[in-house]
Motif scaffolding. Structure first.
Motif, PDB file in Angstrom:
ATOM      1  N   ARG A 182     -11.543  48.930  -0.977  1.00  0.00           N
ATOM      2  CA  ARG A 182     -11.957  48.472  -2.310  1.00  0.00           C
ATOM      3  C   ARG A 182     -11.644  49.570  -3.322  1.00  0.00           C
ATOM      4  NH1 ARG A 182     -17.173  48.654  -5.045  1.00  0.00           N
ATOM      5  NH2 ARG A 182     -17.311  46.959  -6.577  1.00  0.00           N
ATOM      6  N   ILE A 183     -11.068  49.180  -4.460  1.00  0.00           N
ATOM      7  CA  ILE A 183     -10.692  50.137  -5.501  1.00  0.00           C
ATOM      8  C   ILE A 183     -11.376  49.735  -6.802  1.00  0.00           C
ATOM      9  CG2 ILE A 183      -8.796  51.147  -6.813  1.00  0.00           C
ATOM     10  CD1 ILE A 183      -6.966  50.525  -4.451  1.00  0.00           C
ATOM     11  N   VAL A 184     -12.075  50.709  -7.416  1.00  0.00           N
ATOM     12  CA  VAL A 184     -12.744  50.483  -8.698  1.00  0.00           C
ATOM     13  C   VAL A 184     -12.097  51.413  -9.726  1.00  0.00           C
ATOM     14  CG1 VAL A 184     -14.925  50.511  -9.953  1.00  0.00           C
ATOM     15  CG2 VAL A 184     -14.897  49.942  -7.512  1.00  0.00           C
ATOM     16  N   ILE A 185     -11.525  50.833 -10.786  1.00  0.00           N
ATOM     17  CA  ILE A 185     -10.829  51.617 -11.805  1.00  0.00           C
ATOM     18  C   ILE A 185     -11.680  51.659 -13.065  1.00  0.00           C
ATOM     19  CG2 ILE A 185      -8.757  51.836 -13.206  1.00  0.00           C
ATOM     20  CD1 ILE A 185      -7.239  50.324 -11.082  1.00  0.00           C
ATOM     21  N   SER A 186     -11.851  52.878 -13.601  1.00  0.00           N
ATOM     22  CA  SER A 186     -12.508  53.047 -14.896  1.00  0.00           C
ATOM     23  C   SER A 186     -11.445  53.503 -15.891  1.00  0.00           C
ATOM     24  CB  SER A 186     -13.634  54.081 -14.790  1.00  0.00           C
ATOM     25  OG  SER A 186     -14.298  54.210 -16.025  1.00  0.00           O
ATOM     26  N   PRO A 187     -10.913  52.604 -16.725  1.00  0.00           N
ATOM     27  CA  PRO A 187      -9.819  52.979 -17.635  1.00  0.00           C
ATOM     28  C   PRO A 187     -10.304  53.860 -18.776  1.00  0.00           C
ATOM     29  CG  PRO A 187     -10.491  50.705 -18.012  1.00  0.00           C
ATOM     30  CD  PRO A 187     -11.274  51.174 -16.829  1.00  0.00           C
ATOM     31  N   VAL A 188      -9.540  54.906 -19.072  1.00  0.00           N
ATOM     32  CA  VAL A 188      -9.897  55.851 -20.135  1.00  0.00           C
ATOM     33  C   VAL A 188      -8.628  56.298 -20.862  1.00  0.00           C
ATOM     34  CG1 VAL A 188     -11.957  56.731 -18.990  1.00  0.00           C
ATOM     35  CG2 VAL A 188      -9.739  57.797 -18.526  1.00  0.00           C
ATOM     36  N   LYS A 189      -8.844  56.880 -22.046  1.00  0.00           N
ATOM     37  CA  LYS A 189      -7.754  57.602 -22.691  1.00  0.00           C
ATOM     38  C   LYS A 189      -7.560  58.915 -21.954  1.00  0.00           C
ATOM     39  CE  LYS A 189      -8.852  58.230 -26.926  1.00  0.00           C
ATOM     40  NZ  LYS A 189      -8.711  58.578 -28.357  1.00  0.00           N
TER      41      LYS A 189
END
Length: 415
Positions: A182-189
């Motif tokens: 399972r992969i959880v991505i937290s998108p950021v600058k």
């Protein structure tokens, strides 16, 4: 000010007449000098070395700016000092922009500084070095606080930008190596104003969510300026405080940031981080197969050695009655030998006893009696009478012969 203070080119008398010589207070004089300086020097750049740097509780910066021949007192007020990206230090060569003025209370000439720029090194680089030294002293780079990565994490968190090849490469590699993770991505600058704050917040939120076992924080390559967000103090402290292990994957192998120093592991690239976070399922299957083969070979070897040992024991125990008969014959031989030895010992014992008996009989009083002698004993004590002095006339005595005895009374005695 009044024109009375202007310098005249006409000749004057000395000393001036009382009506022509105005008197200034110290405050007025300082004001005249301050106004003249502000009018003449409204703003200028001055280069020099900082010394006597101090920051009182007010938060203002007080220091001396000097060169090899002169010096001037300088002050930078707290509001402007807080905007500096670095902390000024003694011995630092700087460019200061400001205005020259007089502090009226003491009449001191000083430089009122609006901004400071380091000479030779950029302000950001100096600030980075100062921050690095402070974090090192706090122990954030210590190997003792680094945690091992989980062998096979169930869930992987990624803090990065969604716009770039780095996130696509990481997703592809993780999927190829272990597709069911399972992969959880937290998108950021990942660059620009506010990027550091976003990265730090994402690290905290994802790490404390309880949804991931390990974190990858990073981005693809770029210039030093592009990667600068990963040098910010907020990011470094967020990495140090996160409750799960973290892999820093910033830029290329030659790039190095504070995030790399604080994280539990550093990957030279985001792709390498993806390979580091999960093993290859195919390689694991092959490894298990190799271990299974080695285990089977080891078990077969032990079974074969056990079978050979059993066969050896079986051959040694092929006819147990034969060994029993051999042991019985040996017992019989030992019994006969023991009997012979006992008979010999008894014969020698009898002979020795006979010899001792003969020797004892030779010195026995009874043997003397056999030769016709007798033994006189007192009555009733039974003491041996050795001379006539031992008895008195009328005493009863007992005479012992070789055969029998007799009781007598003493009628007469002589010496």
């Amino acid at each position: 000010m009044s024109s009375a203070w202007e310098i005249s080119s006409r000749a004057t008398r000395w000393p001036p007449q009382a009506a022509a010589r105005p008197v200034l207070s110290v405050t007025q004089l300082n004001e005249i000098v301050r106004e003249a300086l502000e009018r003449t020097l409204p703003g200028l750049w001055v280069v020099g070395e900082i010394s006597n740097f101090r920051v009182p509780p007010s938060g203002h910066f007080y220091f001396t700016l000097k060169d090899d021949q002169s010096q001037i007192a300088a002050v930078m007020f707290r509001r402007r000092g807080q905007r500096l990206p670095f902390q000024p230090e003694n011995g630092m060569e700087v460019l200061c922009y400001g205005r020259v003025g007089v502090y009226p209370v003491r009449g001191d000439l000083q430089l009122y500084v609006d901004t400071i720029e380091p000479r030779g090194r950029g302000a950001k680089q100096i600030a980075l070095e100062q921050l690095k030294e402070r974090l090192w002293k706090e122990g954030l780079f210590s190997e003792k606080r680094k945690r091992p990565l989980p062998f096979l994490p169930r869930s992987i968190g990624i803090v990065t930008s969604l716009h770039g090849a780095a996130v696509r490469d990481m997703l592809r590699i993780i999927s190829d190596r272990f597709a069911d993770r399972r992969i959880v991505i937290s998108p950021v600058k990942v660059q620009g104003d506010g990027a550091g704050a976003e990265i730090a917040a994402a690290i905290r939120d994802l790490g404390e969510s309880g949804e991931v076992d390990v974190l990858i924080v990073g981005r693809g390559g770029g210039s030093a300026e592009d990667l600068w967000s990963f040098n910010e103090e907020a990011v470094a402290r967020a990495l140090a405080a996160v409750p799960v292990p973290v892999i820093s994957a910033v830029g290329h192998e030659i790039d190095f940031t504070l995030a790399d120093l604080v994280a539990d592991r550093r990957a030279p690239t985001p792709s390498a981080a993806a390979e580091m976070v999960v093993p290859s399922k195919r390689e694991l299957v092959e490894r298990v197969a190799r271990l299974e083969s080695r285990l089977e070979s080891a078990a077969n070897g032990r079974l074969e050695r056990a079978r050979e040992g059993w066969l050896r024991l079986r051959r040694r125990l092929a006819d147990p009655t034969r060994r029993l008969r051999e042991r019985q014959l040996r017992v019989d031989e030992l019994s006969l030998s023991l009997e012979r030895r006992m008979r010999g010992m008894l014969l020698r014992f009898r002979q020795a006893v006979s010899q001792i008996g003969k020797r004892l009989n030779g010195v026995s009083p009874l043997a003397v009696l056999e030769r016709g002698y007798s033994l006189v004993l007192t009555v009733p004590e039974g003491k041996v009478v050795k001379s006539s002095a031992g008895v008195e006339i009328g005493d009863e005595i007992k005479i012992r012969f070789a055969q029998g005895s007799a009781r007598c009374r003493v009628e007469e005695k002589s010496q």
